[in-house]
Design an enzyme around this catalytic site. Structure first.
Site, short mmCIF file in Angstrom:
data_model
loop_
_atom_site.label_atom_id
_atom_site.label_comp_id
_atom_site.label_asym_id
_atom_site.label_seq_id
_atom_site.Cartn_x
_atom_site.Cartn_y
_atom_site.Cartn_z
N ARG A 160 -9.20 8.24 -0.73
CA ARG A 160 -10.16 8.64 0.32
C ARG A 160 -11.03 9.78 -0.19
O ARG A 160 -10.61 10.57 -1.02
CB ARG A 160 -9.41 9.08 1.59
N HIS B 111 -3.90 -4.63 7.77
CA HIS B 111 -4.03 -3.49 8.68
C HIS B 111 -3.18 -3.70 9.93
O HIS B 111 -3.37 -4.66 10.67
CB HIS B 111 -5.48 -3.22 9.12
N HIS C 96 -5.44 3.77 -1.54
CA HIS C 96 -6.77 4.12 -0.99
C HIS C 96 -7.09 5.55 -1.40
O HIS C 96 -6.46 6.50 -0.93
CB HIS C 96 -6.69 3.99 0.55
N ARG D 41 -6.86 12.94 1.27
CA ARG D 41 -5.78 13.39 2.14
C ARG D 41 -4.41 12.88 1.70
O ARG D 41 -3.39 13.44 2.05
CB ARG D 41 -6.06 13.01 3.59
N ASN E 104 0.86 -1.19 0.00
CA ASN E 104 0.00 0.00 0.00
C ASN E 104 0.90 1.25 0.00
O ASN E 104 1.70 1.44 0.92
CB ASN E 104 -0.89 -0.05 1.25
N GLU F 288 -11.38 -9.07 2.82
CA GLU F 288 -10.09 -8.78 3.46
C GLU F 288 -10.36 -8.71 4.94
O GLU F 288 -11.18 -7.91 5.41
CB GLU F 288 -9.50 -7.46 2.95
N GLU G 198 -8.57 0.78 -2.99
CA GLU G 198 -9.40 0.82 -1.77
C GLU G 198 -10.25 2.06 -1.82
O GLU G 198 -9.76 3.15 -2.13
CB GLU G 198 -8.51 0.94 -0.53
N THR H 86 -8.14 3.42 8.48
CA THR H 86 -9.40 2.68 8.48
C THR H 86 -9.52 1.91 9.80
O THR H 86 -8.83 0.93 10.02
CB THR H 86 -9.43 1.69 7.29
N HIS I 190 1.15 6.13 2.00
CA HIS I 190 1.91 7.05 2.85
C HIS I 190 3.08 7.71 2.13
O HIS I 190 3.66 8.66 2.66
CB HIS I 190 2.29 6.36 4.16
N1 PXP Z 1 -5.97 -2.99 4.13
C1 PXP Z 1 -6.93 -2.03 4.20
C2 PXP Z 1 -8.30 -2.37 3.72
C3 PXP Z 1 -6.64 -0.74 4.66
O1 PXP Z 1 -7.61 0.21 4.72
C4 PXP Z 1 -5.31 -0.44 5.05
C5 PXP Z 1 -4.96 0.94 5.50
O2 PXP Z 1 -5.13 1.85 4.45
C6 PXP Z 1 -4.35 -1.46 4.94
C7 PXP Z 1 -4.72 -2.72 4.51
C8 PXP Z 1 -2.92 -1.22 5.28
O3 PXP Z 1 -2.80 -0.94 6.64
P1 PXP Z 1 -1.40 -0.51 7.22
O4 PXP Z 1 -1.05 0.80 6.60
O5 PXP Z 1 -1.65 -0.43 8.69
O6 PXP Z 1 -0.41 -1.59 6.83
#
Ligand code: PXP
Length: 236
Positions: A45, A191, A43, A49, A7, A151, A70, A101, A10
């Protein structure tokens, strides 16, 4: 073996801190793939952001593995998804005040909306995954509304403060993966997973893909994306 979806949100968080073009989540995605990532997740949003619309459109063109978009279930985001045509959409709950999330979807409370949206996505050949907590009733609802994937939210496992609590949360994830598999659902998870806590989750055989963002991007700021992704793949 579970595969790894990286992901890149960030990277965009850092970019948005200055409002310019750097660093670019698209470049991060390319580097993550070169390091062995099996998929790229971003993601979009509602409040934009971090990831911007432009990122999703370019990621769709550039990503060579698969793009998992996402998003919350809103008509605006659905239009974008159907325009972009990612490999998969993962539907997540969204609250503006949250940092990330925080919970899973309540599929049961909105079955009609989910069923209708999933049918539209299916028509456009987009796979749909529903982000839910390891709860049997939500798994059954995900099946009823026509999802092919779920998921599992690993936040409660990741945030457990004692070994006992962590064990219990791991058992819930195992039971949920088993139940979902019996219903013919594909199971992903994510997550809060990091280099310290990922291994037991990666060992749950029925989990196909782990979506990991914050810990990989955090390490990447210190060691670079290549080694951060390779280190995670070695663990899972
Ligand atoms: N899976 C989903 C559905 C999420 O919303 C997120 C956070 O955006 C993640 C995975 C990844 O989470 P993390 O950044 O804590 O690894």
């Amino acid at each position: 073996m579970a595969t790894l979806g990286v992901n890149v949100d960030h990277i965009a968080t850092i970019r948005q801190a200055r409002g310019g073009n750097d660093p670019d989540p698209v470049q991060a995605a390319v580097l993550a793939e070169l390091a062995g990532a099996h998929g790229i997740t971003a993601h979009l949003r509602e409040d934009r952001r971090h990831i911007q619309d432009r990122d999703i459109y370019i990621l769709k063109q550039v990503v060579k593995t698969h793009l998992n978009l996402e998003m919350a279930l809103t008509s605006e985001l659905m239009k974008i998804a159907i325009d972009v045509l990612p490999y998969m959409v993962t539907l997540v709950p969204e609250r503006r005040e949250e940092r990330t999330t925080e919970g899973g979807l309540s599929v049961r409370e909105h079955e009609k909306e989910f069923a209708k949206a999933i049918e539209t996505f299916r028509h456009n050949h987009i796979l749909v995954s529903l982000f839910i907590t390891p709860d049997l009733n939500e798994i059954k609802a995900a099946k009823r509304v026509g999802a092919t994937h779920i998921e599992l939210h690993t936040g409660a496992y990741a945030n457990a403060t004692s070994a006992g609590a962590r064990f219990e949360e791991l058992e819930k994830l195992k039971d949920a993966a088993l139940a979902a598999n019996k219903f013919g659902l594909h199971v992903n998870a994510g997550h809060g997973l990091n280099y310290q806590n990922v291994s037991p989750v990666a060992q749950i055989e029925l989990i196909e893909e782990l979506n990991i963002g914050h810990s990989i991007i955090s390490r990447a700021t210190l060691t670079g994306i290549d080694s951060a992704v390779r280190d995670m793949i070695a663990l899972i």
